[in-house]
Enzyme design. Structure first.
Site, mmCIF file in Angstrom:
data_model
loop_
_atom_site.group_PDB
_atom_site.id
_atom_site.type_symbol
_atom_site.label_atom_id
_atom_site.label_comp_id
_atom_site.label_asym_id
_atom_site.label_seq_id
_atom_site.Cartn_x
_atom_site.Cartn_y
_atom_site.Cartn_z
ATOM 1 N N ASP A 178 0.676 -1.185 0.253
ATOM 2 C CA ASP A 178 0.127 0.029 0.011
ATOM 3 C C ASP A 178 0.873 1.205 -0.020
ATOM 4 O OD1 ASP A 178 -1.509 2.232 0.670
ATOM 5 O OD2 ASP A 178 -2.918 1.084 1.931
ATOM 6 N N HIS A 179 1.125 1.810 -1.102
ATOM 7 C CA HIS A 179 1.933 2.867 -1.508
ATOM 8 C C HIS A 179 1.981 3.994 -0.429
ATOM 9 C CE1 HIS A 179 -1.020 4.887 -3.836
ATOM 10 N NE2 HIS A 179 -0.477 5.989 -3.288
ATOM 11 N N HIS A 241 -6.352 2.439 1.919
ATOM 12 C CA HIS A 241 -5.193 3.879 2.354
ATOM 13 C C HIS A 241 -5.912 4.781 3.656
ATOM 14 C CE1 HIS A 241 -3.557 3.383 -1.316
ATOM 15 N NE2 HIS A 241 -4.348 3.911 -2.132
#
Length: 482
Positions: A178-179, A241
């Site tokens: 998950d960037h 996110h």
């Protein structure tokens, strides 16, 4: 001096946009800093018929803006090989194994392999099964699998997907990327919370009025219309996110900063999320043509259904149902085609019990992007006679040069994988708990697909988003329309 690591990367989906924009530049930066040097190789695979030379030219193009020299780019790209590959064809894995083994010997990699699955989740199970059955998984080194989101489309599909992957790899070998968890200010949340007594002692329902999370994008769906119309903002942004940020903002202090302890506390938060009254506490929306007519609406986007009811905006009131947090609403909002592109967290303190002065708001803003840093607004005496109050802001905002010099999210996360550090990756328990919460909202919306609030492109969402807070005598602290 950076410690050099040994690893063979096998990237499935090597011809895709993500590989060119993020993966190759990130690997190159690890190369320039000495984490990768002589003992690494990359095999790119995809359906296209590319030669090694052409693949290496693609890699050089991807790093053209950041290369230190032409020779450096040439040396780096010489470690890359390409294989045209059908992920369903067992014979192709035998060929892939031969190439992997030869590169392992050539660069003395000692069996360390990182498999990057930058493809549709529909292929994850197929790929991981073949990797195990065709003996690409080595016995003499580490084997790690990096998986891009979306991890399923709901709890049921994510369980099926997870079972397929864990048939071939253990949980501690799986890195669900998950960037956002690689972003500098997201990683700074725990340091800010637990290393500053001023903040630590006032971070609970006794002191806080609300927490507000805004992840807004000024662009539309662009070329992602086909994917997005099946996903929507709830699945695309909230399930991963947004809820990951919620867990970091409200988790208890771990016994120590280890992967297991951090994950334990994050999971406790996600499992304690209260089922919302969706009708009253969650808002969806879809962008329409901008007021000036220059920006088209979502339904006019390429590969989007003309009568689509897919939400491009979500706002909601999240409650962590524990004694420490039950009284603090966490307002979230995320959307496409909004007024500005920004990711930020606003933490608002309650006003003092006995107001000696006519005080304003006290709050902390954590700027995630494009700005990075934090601001703390306090109340001060206005200069001059009398005791009038005025706001004052203390801030630590990075300059553009400082932001540019920082490691990008993918660079940090790929280094974590090299080091075997899973702290900034989502554990299966976190994924499952997030899907359970999101599915509850999705199911409620599916019962009423007759209408959806619209908002003009280049705005901050539908009016219902503001009304969500007004009902609680609150307001969005971030409001670029004012």
């Amino acid at each position: 001096m950076s410690t050099e690591k040994k690893a063979l990367y096998i990237i499935f989906g090597a011809t895709g946009d993500l590989a060119s924009r993020k993966l190759y530049p990130a690997l190159y930066l690890l190369y320039t800093k000495g984490y990768l040097k002589d003992h690494f190789a990359v095999i790119g695979t995809a359906r296209r018929e590319w030669s090694d030379d052409y693949y290496q030219s693609v890699v050089k193009d991807a790093i053209d803006d950041i290369k230190e020299s032409d020779k450096d780019a040439e040396d780096f790209s010489s470690h890359f090989r390409y294989q045209s590959h059908n992920v369903k064809n067992s014979e192709h894995y035998h060929t892939l194994k031969d190439l992997a083994d030869s590169l392992d010997n050539k660069y003395n990699i000692e069996g360390n392999r990182i498999f990057y699955l930058s493809m549709s989740p529909a292929f994850f199970g197929t790929i991981t099964t073949h990797l195990r059955n065709q003996n690409l998984v080595t016995e003499n080194g580490f084997n790690r699998v990096i998986i891009e989101k979306p991890f399923g489309t709901d709890l049921k599909s994510s369980i099926k997907l997870n079972n397929e992957i864990t048939d071939s790899f253990d949980e501690d070998q799986i890195y669900r990327i998950d960037h956002y968890l690689g972003k500098e200010m997201i990683q700074a949340i725990l340091a800010l919370r637990f290393s500053n007594r001023l903040i630590k002692e006032s971070w609970d329902s006794e002191s806080l009025s609300s927490i507000q999370i805004t992840l807004s994008e000024d662009l539309g769906v662009e070329e992602r219309g086909e994917y997005y119309d099946k996903s929507g903002a709830l699945r695309d942004m909230v399930q991963n996110h947004v809820l990951q940020i919620v867990s970091l903002l409200t988790m208890d202090e771990p016994e120590s900063f280890t992967t297991d302890n951090v994950r334990k506390e994050k999971l406790a938060v996600l499992e304690s999320l209260k089922k919302p009254n969706v009708k009253e506490e969650f808002v969806r929306g879809q962008y329409k043509t901008s007021e000036d007519g220059k920006l088209k609406g979502y339904r006019e986007e390429e590969k989007v259904s003309a009568d689509s009811m897919t939400e491009t905006f979500v706002a909601g009131k999240v409650i962590v149902d524990t004694d420490k947090w039950r009284g603090v609403p966490i307002y979230i909002r995320t959307g496409k085609r909004m007024k500005e592109k920004t990711s930020r967290i606003d933490v608002l303190w309650k006003k003092t019990d006995h107001q000696l002065f006519d005080e304003g708001d006290s709050f902390l803003t954590i700027h995630i992007s494009p700005d990075e840093g934090f601001e703390l607004q306090l109340n001060d005496k206005q200069i001059g006679p009398g005791m009038d109050i005025c706001p004052v802001r203390l801030n630590s905002i990075c300059s553009k040069e400082e932001i540019k010099s920082k490691p990008e999210a993918y660079e940090k996360l790929l280094l974590d994988v090299l080091n075997g550090d899973e702290t900034h990756f989502a554990h299966w328990g976190e994924v499952a708990a997030s899907w359970k919460y999101v599915d509850y909202i999705r199911d409620a919306w599916n019962e009423n697909l007759d209408n959806i609030p619209f908002y003009s492109a280049c705005s901050m969402g539908p009016d219902e988003s503001d009304e969500l807070l007004t009902k609680d005598d609150q307001r969005w602290l971030y409001n670029p329309n004012v």
